[in-house]
Design a protein around this motif. Structure first.
Motif, PDB file in Angstrom:
ATOM      1  N   GLY B 219       1.240  -1.298  -0.194  1.00 48.22           N
ATOM      2  CA  GLY B 219       0.171  -0.110  -0.243  1.00 48.22           C
ATOM      3  C   GLY B 219       0.903   1.014  -0.356  1.00 48.22           C
ATOM      4  N   ILE B 220       2.301   1.343   0.937  1.00 47.75           N
ATOM      5  CA  ILE B 220       2.305   2.313   1.469  1.00 47.75           C
ATOM      6  C   ILE B 220       3.519   2.734  -0.721  1.00 47.75           C
ATOM      7  N   GLY B 221       4.089   2.184  -1.414  1.00 49.50           N
ATOM      8  CA  GLY B 221       4.520   2.170  -2.551  1.00 49.50           C
ATOM      9  C   GLY B 221       4.066   2.749  -3.115  1.00 49.50           C
ATOM     10  N   GLU B 222       2.438   1.303  -3.803  1.00 45.94           N
ATOM     11  CA  GLU B 222       1.199   2.090  -4.500  1.00 45.94           C
ATOM     12  C   GLU B 222       0.986   2.828  -5.392  1.00 45.94           C
ATOM     13  N   TYR B 223       0.956   3.326  -6.642  1.00 46.60           N
ATOM     14  CA  TYR B 223       0.791   4.033  -7.175  1.00 46.60           C
ATOM     15  C   TYR B 223      -0.303   3.937  -8.207  1.00 46.60           C
ATOM     16  N   GLY B 224      -0.084   3.441  -8.988  1.00 47.95           N
ATOM     17  CA  GLY B 224      -1.480   2.777 -10.386  1.00 47.95           C
ATOM     18  C   GLY B 224      -3.155   3.013  -8.978  1.00 47.95           C
ATOM     19  N   SER B 225      -3.062   2.069  -8.467  1.00 48.53           N
ATOM     20  CA  SER B 225      -4.473   2.607  -8.218  1.00 48.53           C
ATOM     21  C   SER B 225      -5.066   3.482  -7.651  1.00 48.53           C
ATOM     22  N   VAL B 226      -3.971   4.088  -7.108  1.00 45.56           N
ATOM     23  CA  VAL B 226      -4.272   4.530  -5.605  1.00 45.56           C
ATOM     24  C   VAL B 226      -4.258   6.295  -6.482  1.00 45.56           C
ATOM     25  N   VAL B 227      -3.528   6.538  -7.683  1.00 50.76           N
ATOM     26  CA  VAL B 227      -3.450   8.403  -7.488  1.00 50.76           C
ATOM     27  C   VAL B 227      -4.818   8.853  -8.522  1.00 50.76           C
ATOM     28  N   ALA B 240       2.823   9.764  -1.178  1.00 49.67           N
ATOM     29  CA  ALA B 240       4.404   9.333  -0.907  1.00 49.67           C
ATOM     30  C   ALA B 240       4.956   9.832  -2.536  1.00 49.67           C
ATOM     31  N   PRO B 241       3.727   8.209  -3.067  1.00 48.68           N
ATOM     32  CA  PRO B 241       5.050   7.852  -4.878  1.00 48.68           C
ATOM     33  C   PRO B 241       4.582   9.107  -5.602  1.00 48.68           C
ATOM     34  N   LEU B 242       3.185   9.618  -5.171  1.00 43.59           N
ATOM     35  CA  LEU B 242       2.796  10.710  -6.017  1.00 43.59           C
ATOM     36  C   LEU B 242       3.796  12.048  -5.657  1.00 43.59           C
ATOM     37  N   ALA B 254      17.221  15.340  -7.478  1.00 45.69           N
ATOM     38  CA  ALA B 254      17.354  15.589  -5.638  1.00 45.69           C
ATOM     39  C   ALA B 254      16.435  14.734  -4.899  1.00 45.69           C
ATOM     40  N   LYS B 255      15.885  15.267  -5.055  1.00 50.57           N
ATOM     41  CA  LYS B 255      14.470  15.972  -4.234  1.00 50.57           C
ATOM     42  C   LYS B 255      13.795  14.212  -4.319  1.00 50.57           C
ATOM     43  N   ALA B 256      13.707  13.623  -5.814  1.00 54.44           N
ATOM     44  CA  ALA B 256      12.333  13.100  -5.779  1.00 54.44           C
ATOM     45  C   ALA B 256      13.909  11.770  -4.711  1.00 54.44           C
ATOM     46  N   THR B 257      14.921  11.769  -4.738  1.00 55.35           N
ATOM     47  CA  THR B 257      15.565  10.728  -4.793  1.00 55.35           C
ATOM     48  C   THR B 257      15.444  10.562  -2.763  1.00 55.35           C
ATOM     49  N   ALA B 258      14.990  11.766  -2.554  1.00 56.73           N
ATOM     50  CA  ALA B 258      15.739  11.817  -0.238  1.00 56.73           C
ATOM     51  C   ALA B 258      13.990  11.249  -0.538  1.00 56.73           C
ATOM     52  N   ILE B 259      12.975  11.510  -0.737  1.00 55.31           N
ATOM     53  CA  ILE B 259      11.819  10.669  -0.955  1.00 55.31           C
ATOM     54  C   ILE B 259      11.725   9.463  -0.680  1.00 55.31           C
ATOM     55  N   ALA B 260      12.182   8.979  -1.679  1.00 56.21           N
ATOM     56  CA  ALA B 260      12.491   7.803  -2.419  1.00 56.21           C
ATOM     57  C   ALA B 260      13.154   7.214  -1.529  1.00 56.21           C
ATOM     58  N   LEU B 261      14.532   7.828  -1.033  1.00 54.82           N
ATOM     59  CA  LEU B 261      15.318   6.683   0.360  1.00 54.82           C
ATOM     60  C   LEU B 261      14.270   6.686   1.743  1.00 54.82           C
ATOM     61  N   VAL B 262      13.683   7.741   1.937  1.00 56.78           N
ATOM     62  CA  VAL B 262      12.504   7.784   2.954  1.00 56.78           C
ATOM     63  C   VAL B 262      11.972   7.163   2.702  1.00 56.78           C
ATOM     64  N   LEU B 263      10.838   6.586   1.797  1.00 60.77           N
ATOM     65  CA  LEU B 263      10.061   5.785   1.769  1.00 60.77           C
ATOM     66  C   LEU B 263      10.747   4.268   1.740  1.00 60.77           C
ATOM     67  N   LEU B 264      12.016   4.005   0.656  1.00 58.27           N
ATOM     68  CA  LEU B 264      12.738   2.439   1.287  1.00 58.27           C
ATOM     69  C   LEU B 264      13.274   2.240   2.716  1.00 58.27           C
ATOM     70  N   VAL B 265      13.454   3.523   3.356  1.00 57.74           N
ATOM     71  CA  VAL B 265      13.440   2.981   5.098  1.00 57.74           C
ATOM     72  C   VAL B 265      12.695   2.784   5.589  1.00 57.74           C
ATOM     73  N   ILE B 266      11.807   2.988   5.185  1.00 59.84           N
ATOM     74  CA  ILE B 266      10.226   2.947   6.185  1.00 59.84           C
ATOM     75  C   ILE B 266       9.995   1.741   5.553  1.00 59.84           C
ATOM     76  N   SER B 267      10.076   1.011   4.435  1.00 59.73           N
ATOM     77  CA  SER B 267       9.500  -0.268   3.994  1.00 59.73           C
ATOM     78  C   SER B 267      10.306  -1.030   4.601  1.00 59.73           C
ATOM     79  N   PHE B 268      11.571  -1.201   4.649  1.00 62.94           N
ATOM     80  CA  PHE B 268      13.180  -1.997   5.442  1.00 62.94           C
ATOM     81  C   PHE B 268      11.879  -2.512   6.649  1.00 62.94           C
TER      82      PHE B 268
END
Lengths: 240, 585
Positions: B219-227, B240-242, B254-268
């Motif tokens: 759910g956290i990473g889902e994009y297509g069905s939610v957007v 967040a994926p949006l 840079a910003k996109a990467t930063a957000i992605a990193l936070v999201l990855l850390v949360i998922s892991f």
């Protein structure tokens, strides 16, 4: 019907699809005594035990306990203790919680349960193991916890399904005499299933020999040894 | 005979990975593919992050109020959705295993619908269903509740995508559940309800937790069905994926990467916590797994053959839930697709852009299936037939694409092969365009579906063991012969099933492809992207017409899956019966 028979099965028939597990079975178990259901694998003895306990239902015939026909009574209301072949101890509960499970169901108070569990643990010689989990116990210890759990509610009848099948041979002999002593001490009508004729001879007051769903003979160990009623009994007792 | 034993002893003493030939080759291929397809692109994320500069820069990027709101929305909605799926999933799994009713196989067969349908199609179907003119949305608008473009809508979309996780996680455990525990509880006087909560539920807990974790992470990473249904209202319904996607569209890598990193850390962190809890709970089951070995069914107490009210209720709840969540969206697609008549439908399907998009989708799918099947088989054989240190790490790495948001998957390929990527200039020089071109789409699709075939084959081979192959090896058989004659027959149904799943996911891939494709009509659009464009241009019935192609393919895939599963189960049962018969002798 024998007046002394606390548990009595009358003309029980049971089929699973095409397989006839019990064929016109009639026998009784005396009050306070140890009765063995003895027979080879697949003879239907466990099915009979389960029907007494309410885990399976006969197609026809009556199951009578203390004079009352209990066929329609669900398993949870029969007041019968059951010790399963593999103990079926609740894995995520401590020994104390396992043994106290039935008492909790009856909404007994915490102190009462604690007291009862302590007494039961001392009866089965497992004092101090309240907080252990089943995976921390040996096979023999698990068996005794299963036993304590089954009698915690003061049931009128105790059923045991091949109680020593999963135990190594050495421990088995000790546990056999232990079972006999405990049952006599507690005074509970007990029926156990076994395929080991030596075990039945040693432990039981009465033996019911079953083969292919039918009763071959009912009697005391001496009667069966000295007067085997059929060829099957003769072969089973002397060749196994 | 003693020669063989001596041979074995020699081998084992030498710490060799095993007797079966081919280890070196398999290890080499596995590591190479893993590195190229998964590790190197992921490394780009780290490289890019390092270029952000100072830690305080990083923190200020990821904690600005829009980002925080974004994480909040994603985490909150995902959590609620996962909880709903957990409760519904347990009920559904229970009903499917324990009760018999006429439409049971049908229900069992549609559980995987959210996997088979492209996320974009689900997205527009759910939006049309719950917006204020939609079939369900209009009912709620009348009583003043808005669903689409609110958090409620997001939650519903996340529930949709997460349905299979808990159900399929819990179902096998219920199937193998030893009925003796329940019988013991009953003999001690417990009612069926308290037996369920006190005895059965703890036994199911590890699998429930696993399913919950997967649904939550998904759910956290889902994009297509939610957007589509989210409406992307800043601070309210931006997931967040949006946010990552928005930064990408403005080339703020840079910003996109930063957000992605936070999201990855949360998922892991989430997966780690759940795995840890599961490992802890494994202690309790040591030495007593599935004791009797045979799964029996409890005989009903009431011999009159009537079903107790409790069963009726549960079956009704499960059926209603699945009907509303899965069937109705399908009906939406069918209805809206044909709304303007059959002629318009045909026109939309055979439109040149549609056909071109179909071609690209098929290209990406074929590549993904071929590459990931080859990899899946090799890696599964490597990890199950040999012993060597690091097996666990390799297995975890293979699974990475499964738990990464598709948008992040697209991002890492831009960071690798795009103009700002470290490998970008190289490919520019040799004239191969990857990002915003078909190769990029193929790569992203391969990445996202990477673990699928492996995940299906691995458990089957693992359960089979390696004795047969070792016996053959000791008799002198070569690696490929062993595979062909011994290993493959064991896994052929799982093999087919894995291919089918991989194909379904590849065809429906939306998020990753959306990032990397550039959305050039007639050039770099896949079918799901084409659907998105049509929908955003308010060509609603065309969008649904094109969607129906994907839905029909999804339904075919589901049917194939059900047939295969039936075969797998029949096979297992046959083996089990043979074993029991042999034991009896």
């Amino acid at each position: 019907m024998d007046n002394k028979d606390y548990v009595y099965l009358s003309h029980i028939n049971k089929s699973f699809n095409d397989f006839k597990a019990s064929c016109d079975v009639t026998f009784g178990a005396a009050k306070g005594a140890l009765t063995a259901l003895l027979g080879p694998s697949g003879s239907g003895k466990t099915t009979l035990l389960r029907m007494i306990g309410g885990l399976n239902h006969p197609d026809s015939g009556e199951i009578i306990i203390d004079g009352r026909v209990i066929n329609a009574l669900p398993a949870s209301k029969r007041g019968i203790g059951f010790v399963f072949q593999n103990y079926a101890l609740f894995r995520y509960m401590t020994v104390e919680q396992n043994i106290g499970f039935g008492l909790e169901v009856q909404k007994k108070s915490k102190e009462e349960i604690k007291k009862s569990v302590k007494e039961l643990l001392s009866i089965v010689s497992l004092e101090g193991l309240e907080k252990r989990y089943p995976h921390q116990l040996s096979g023999g210890q698990r068996q005794r916890v299963a036993f304590a759990r089954a009698i915690a509610n003061n049931p009128d009848v105790l059923l045991l399904d091949e109680p020593f099948a999963a135990i190594d041979a050495k421990v088995r002999r000790e546990l056999r005499s232990w079972l006999r002593d405990i049952v006599k001490q507690v005074g509970i009508t007990s029926i156990f299933v076994t395929h080991d004729q030596e075990e039945a001879m040693e432990v039981a007051d009465r033996i019911v020999i079953i083969n292919e769903g039918k009763i071959e003979q009912v009697g005391t160990p001496e009667e069966i040894k000295e007067h085997p009623a059929t060829d099957f009994v003769k072969d089973f007792i002397y060749l196994t | 005979m003693s020669d063989v034993r001596q041979e074995l002893k020699k081998i084992i003493k030498n710490d060799s990975p095993g007797v079966i030939p081919g280890f070196g080759l398999l290890l080499g291929i596995t590591l190479t593919m893993l590195t190229l397809i998964v590790l190197i692109p992921l490394a780009s994320l780290v490289i890019e992050t390092a270029q952000i500069g100072s830690l305080s820069d990083f923190i200020s990027i990821v904690t600005d109020k829009y980002m925080m709101a974004g994480y909040g929305v994603s985490l909150f909605c995902s959590f609620i959705a996962a909880v709903v799926n957990t409760v519904a999933g347990v009920i559904i799994a229970w009903v499917l295993v324990r009760y018999d009713f006429k439409w049971k196989s049908f229900l069992n067969g549609i559980i995987e619908l959210p996997f088979a349908i492209p996320t974009a199609v689900a997205g527009i179907a759910l939006t049309s269903l719950y917006c204020d003119t939609g079939w369900i949305g209009s009912l709620f608008t009348k009583i003043g509740i808005d669903i689409a473009y609110t958090k409620t809508g997001i939650i519903i979309a996340m529930i949709f995508v997460g349905i299979p996780f808990v159900v399929r996680s819990v179902q096998p455990v219920i199937e193998k559940f030893d009925v003796e525990y329940e019988e013991a509880a009953l003999s001690l006087g417990a009612s069926p309800a308290s037996t369920f909560f006190k005895v059965i539920l703890p036994e199911l807990f590890p699998s429930i937790l696993a399913g919950f974790g997967l649904a939550f992470a998904r759910g956290i990473g889902e994009y297509g069905s939610v957007v589509f249904i989210a409406g992307n209202i800043p601070l309210k319904t931006q997931i967040a994926p949006l946010l990552i996607m928005a930064q990408l569209q403005q080339y703020n890598y840079a910003k996109a990467t930063a957000i992605a990193l936070v999201l990855l850390v949360i998922s892991f962190a989430l997966m780690l916590a759940i795995n840890g809890l599961q490992l802890y709970m494994q202690r309790f089951t040591a030495g007593s797994d599935n004791m009797s070995g045979i799964s029996k069914k409890i005989e009903p107490f009431d011999d009159t053959g009537k079903r107790p009210a409790r069963e009726h209720t549960l079956i009704a709840v499960a059926s209603l839930f699945l009907f509303v969540m899965l069937i109705i969206p399908l009906l939406v697609v069918a209805t809206y697709a044909l709304r303007d008549g059959a002629a318009a439908y045909a026109e939309a399907i055979f439109d040149e852009y549609t056909l071109h998009a179909l071609k690209i989708t098929l290209i990406a799918t074929v590549f993904a299936v071929v590459i990931n099947t080859v990899f899946g088989v090799i890696a599964a054989v490597l990890l199950t037939k040999y012993t060597f240190p690091g097996r666990g790490i390799i297995a975890t790495l293979i699974d990475l694409p499964f738990s990464i948001s598709p948008v992040i998957a697209g991002l890492i390929f831009i960071l690798t092969f795009g103009t700002i990527g470290w490998a970008g200039p190289f490919f520019e020089r040799i004239g191969i365009k990857i990002v915003f071109a078909v190769p990029g789409i193929v790569l992203a699709t391969v990445f996202v579906t990477f673990p699928f075939v492996f995940r299906e084959i691995f458990p089957v081979l693992n359960a089979q063991g390696r004795h047969e192959e070792e016996a053959a090896a000791l008799m002198g058989a070569g690696g490929f012969t062993i595979f062909r004659k011994i290993t493959f027959p064991h896994m052929k149904w799982a093999f087919a099933y894995g291919i089918v799943l991989c194909a379904a996911r590849a065809m429906g891939e939306f998020g990753a492809v959306s990032v990397i494709s550039g959305h050039l009509r007639g050039k770099t659009n896949t079918l799901p992207l084409h659907v998105e464009i049509l929908y955003n241009e308010f060509n609603t019935s065309e969008a649904f017409a094109v969607s129906s192609i994907l839905v029909i393919m999804a339904l075919i895939i589901l049917i194939v899956r059900n047939v295969l599963e039936y075969r797998i189960k029949a096979n297992e049962q046959m083996i089990e019966e043979e074993r029991l018969a042999a034991d009896k002798e």
